[in-house]
Design an enzyme around this catalytic site. Structure first.
Site, PDB file in Angstrom:
ATOM      1  N   SER A 572       0.847  -1.182   0.000  1.00 15.28           N
ATOM      2  CA  SER A 572       0.000   0.000   0.000  1.00 15.28           C
ATOM      3  C   SER A 572       0.893   1.247   0.000  1.00 15.28           C
ATOM      4  CB  SER A 572      -0.943  -0.040   1.205  1.00 15.28           C
ATOM      5  OG  SER A 572      -1.960   0.893   1.078  1.00 15.28           O
ATOM      6  N   HIS A 687      -8.212  -4.729  -1.158  1.00 13.66           N
ATOM      7  CA  HIS A 687      -6.897  -4.154  -0.871  1.00 13.66           C
ATOM      8  C   HIS A 687      -6.131  -5.090   0.063  1.00 13.66           C
ATOM      9  CE1 HIS A 687      -3.920  -1.058  -0.743  1.00 13.66           C
ATOM     10  NE2 HIS A 687      -4.046  -0.862   0.554  1.00 13.66           N
TER      11      HIS A 687
END
Length: 714
Positions: A572, A687
């Protein structure tokens, strides 16, 4: 249970664990060309996430990479070991206190999507294997509805705790469908509340009324893709009949709602208008209307206890004739806040030192449980409030050198549940009673042989002289000859602290095979409070990358490893870190694992939820910030004439937060320049590393196969 406030902010900070989970002067060639202009980007077509052309490219890339990595003789064993750990029933059944029972969501080989189940407190607190009763089987629901449902949690009406809002995501996206569930009948409520798919937040105002922030009309979203309109929805009303009570601006990051309740019957319904990712305006919904609180913008209401709003300060605050410093935990009287929201008074609950930071805050019936970091080591304290308003701390006696997390509290009981873990210490669960006495309920068996390993903490000196702490997990008696395959991990952003956590899969697949693991507590995180984070915001961000490189150089100088055997890992925001380190210091590593990353920093505001992170990274609309982003953007700073380590770049198609676009375009540029790389895209999973246990284990096996090939074989 611990409260979260601004969903977009909390959602972004999905921390890929190391078990899943600078700058010295850049090489002259790394700055030889000007950044790629956004309007001349030849790979914009890969930003169309589900287009046939993009998905054809993804499948071809997956086939190329998996043909190599899955064919490695280590991969089958790694996959088997990772899956065994992921599907093992030897996991702590973390639970929430709801309606007089303990409720747990559980996934295993027989329940891939998961079951929601309950057990009596006495059975759970006995510390053995509770006798669970399954109330909701998500696999059966998904099969019946022909849907790819992923559990996103449940929020129950606080006073009666019999009705809950269950959030279900299609394939792991942040966007979710919300349905009312009747706990006592064990089924979705007939004619109950149903909120169609959206990035939304919904809370109970009372048993027959919700307050909801969502996309009410098509396109009624902020530039970041989140809600900014809040409405009241009463039982039996269609969405079209909901009444608007608050409206933010399309330029906001997000407007979200949350509720807080305490044991004395106080109730606070909050609206947070996220002006930027780190700045928000907080208002109370009262019978007399909306009351905007005169809190600083970098402050978060984290709990309600004994009629006091508990506020975590991320900036200094002067109010009521008193001065409060950033990092403090303070209390504001709820009744006074309703009466005079423009003239708040506060008292200090906890004031951290320069090497401490507040992590979590959650109330029970009898006390306020606060976890803190002390030089990146976990601590927990119960605070009680006397009749004169003074706060008294009672430390909870717990093992040292671990991370401490609040797994659950309830305003209906004096019981709190904590989770402890260290790099080599498996997770354990502790029950804390009303007198702040803690006892261990259960502990996991070891998932790998840690008897040959030890942990040390060192410090590296960054370019400005700041000492950067880092942990090294390594074999006992390790020869300092620079030969040890080493994975260096960091996150470095969004005020997120990285602490010692049990290594699990990494321990089995990496440490047991002689590898070394390093966790760097670089700036950008929250390990030492807001100032540690703010040191690397926007155009100051280069210091974060300097910190990481400083740790790497220190590892080499100590002869723990060498550049030949050093690999790096991050996801991320940490994926951006990996990309920057690869382009700024291509000769410092031999492996770069870039997980669900941001990489195109000239277009990040136009991809997925990227516009919400301007508060962290800056904006291309600001000339100075654009110039800095152009300088560090990994996608813009790849060059044909530089020898880079062979990177593993991976992402997921369903990631609607960062988006797969960054990873795709970076890989396409590597291919164009003839730079060797691996690319892998999980088709499901949001995610993270996959939508279910099998997918996540498969991704882990790919990663450690990659690291073994790069750091152990050559």
């Amino acid at each position: 249970m611990p409260r979260l406030t601004l969903p977009a902010r909390a959602a972004f900070v999905v921390l890929l664990t190391a078990g899943a989970a600078l700058a010295q002067t850049a090489p002259a060639s790394a700055g030889a060309s000007s950044p790629i202009a956004a309007d001349a980007d030849p790979y914009v077509w890969l930003e169309k996430v589900d287009s046939p052309e993009a998905m054809s490219w993804v499948r071809a890339e997956n086939q190329k990479s998996l043909a190599v990595l899955e064919a490695d003789p280590r991969f089958p064993k790694f996959n088997e070991q990772a899956l065994a750990i992921a599907q093992s029933n030897e996991r702590i059944p973390f639970a929430h206190q709801i309606d007089g029972k303990l409720w747990n969501f559980w996934q295993d080989a027989q329940h891939v999507r998961g079951i929601w189940r309950a057990t009596p407190p006495a059975d759970y607190d006995a510390g053995g294997a509770p006798a669970w009763k399954t109330v909701l089987d998500l696999d059966k629901v998904a099969a019946t509805e022909h849907a790819n449902w992923v559990w996103q949690g449940a929020q129950c009406e606080a006073q009666h705790e019999n009705m809950c809002l269950v959030s279900l995501s299609d394939g792991g996206e942040d966007a979710a469908t919300v349905r009312e569930f009747d706990l006592r009948k064990g089924r979705f409520a007939s004619g109950g509340f149903v909120l169609p798919k959206s990035k939304q937040s919904a809370v109970w105002e009372n048993p027959n009324s919700l307050v909801v922030a969502r996309e009410w009309k098509p396109g009624e979203l902020t530039a970041s893709g989140y809600a900014y309109v809040v409405k009241r929805l009463r039982r039996g009303q269609p969405l079209s009949a909901a009444t608007e009570i608050f409206r933010g601006q399309p330029s906001d990051v997000q407007v979200a709602v949350s509720t807080l309740d305490d044991a004395k019957g106080h109730h606070a319904l909050l609206i947070q208008r996220g002006v930027t990712f780190f700045e928000s305006e907080t208002s109370l919904v009262t019978p007399a209307g909306i009351r905007k609180l005169a809190l600083p913008r970098k402050a978060t209401v984290v709990e309600l206890f004994d009629g006091q709003l508990i506020v975590k300060l991320d900036e200094d605050w002067a109010t009521g004739g008193a001065q409060f410093s950033q990092g403090m935990l303070v209390a504001v009287d709820l009744a006074q806040a309703i009466a005079r929201p423009d003239a708040l008074r506060a008292t200090v609950v906890f004031a951290p030192t320069a090497r401490q930071a507040v992590e979590q805050v959650s109330g029970t019936k009898t006390g306020l449980v606060v976890t803190t970091l002390d030089n990146v080591r976990g601590r927990a304290t119960v605070f009680t409030r006397s009749k004169d308003g003074a706060w008294t701390p009672t430390p909870i006696a717990l093992p040292d050198n671990t991370a401490v997390d609040i797994s659950d509290t309830s305003m209906h009981t004096g019981t709190a549940y904590l989770t402890l873990a260290g790099f080599l210490q498996p997770q354990s669960q502790w029950r804390v009673d009303a007198s702040a006495q803690a006892g261990q309920l259960r502990s996991l068996p070891a998932q790998f042989d840690a008897s040959r390993d030890e942990v040390e903490q060192f410090e590296a000196t960054s370019t400005d002289g700041t000492k950067i702490p880092y942990f090294v997990v390594h074999p006992k008696g390790m020869a300092l000859d620079g030969s040890h395959p080493t994975i260096l991990y960091a996150y470095g952003g969004f005020l997120v602290s990285r602490t010692p956590q049990y290594l699990g899969t990494m321990g089995k697949l990496w440490l047991e095979n002689g590898g070394v693991y390093v966790l760097a507590n670089i700036r950008g995180g929250g390990e030492f409070g807001p100032a540690w984070h703010e040191a690397g915001l926007k155009t100051k961000r280069q210091i974060i990358y300097d910190d990481f490189a400083a740790v790497a150089h220190d590892l080499v100088d100590r002869r723990i490893t060498s550049t030949r055997h050093l690999g790096i890992m991050g996801g991320s925001n940490g994926g951006l870190l990996m990309g920057v380190e690869m382009t700024e210091h291509p000769d410092l590593w031999n492996a770069v694992d870039i997980q669900v990353p941001l990489l195109d920093m000239l277009r990040f505001e136009q991809i997925a939820a990227g516009a919400s992170w301007v508060g962290e990274y800056g904006s291309v609309a600001n000339p100075d910030e654009r110039a800095f982003l152009a300088k560090i953007s990994p996608y813009a700073n790849l060059h044909r004439d530089v020898k880079y380590p062979k990177a593993l770049v991976w992402t997921t198609t369903k990631d609607d937060r960062v988006g797969p676009q960054h990873a795709r375009k970076f890989a396409a540029r590597l291919s164009e320049y003839g730079i060797p790389y691996y690319y892998y895209e999980v088709i499901e999973g949001g995610h993270g590393a996959g939508a279910n246990l099998k997918e996540r284990a498969h991704t882990s096996a790919i990663e450690y196969t990659y690291f073994a090939r790069q750091l152990m074989d050559q």
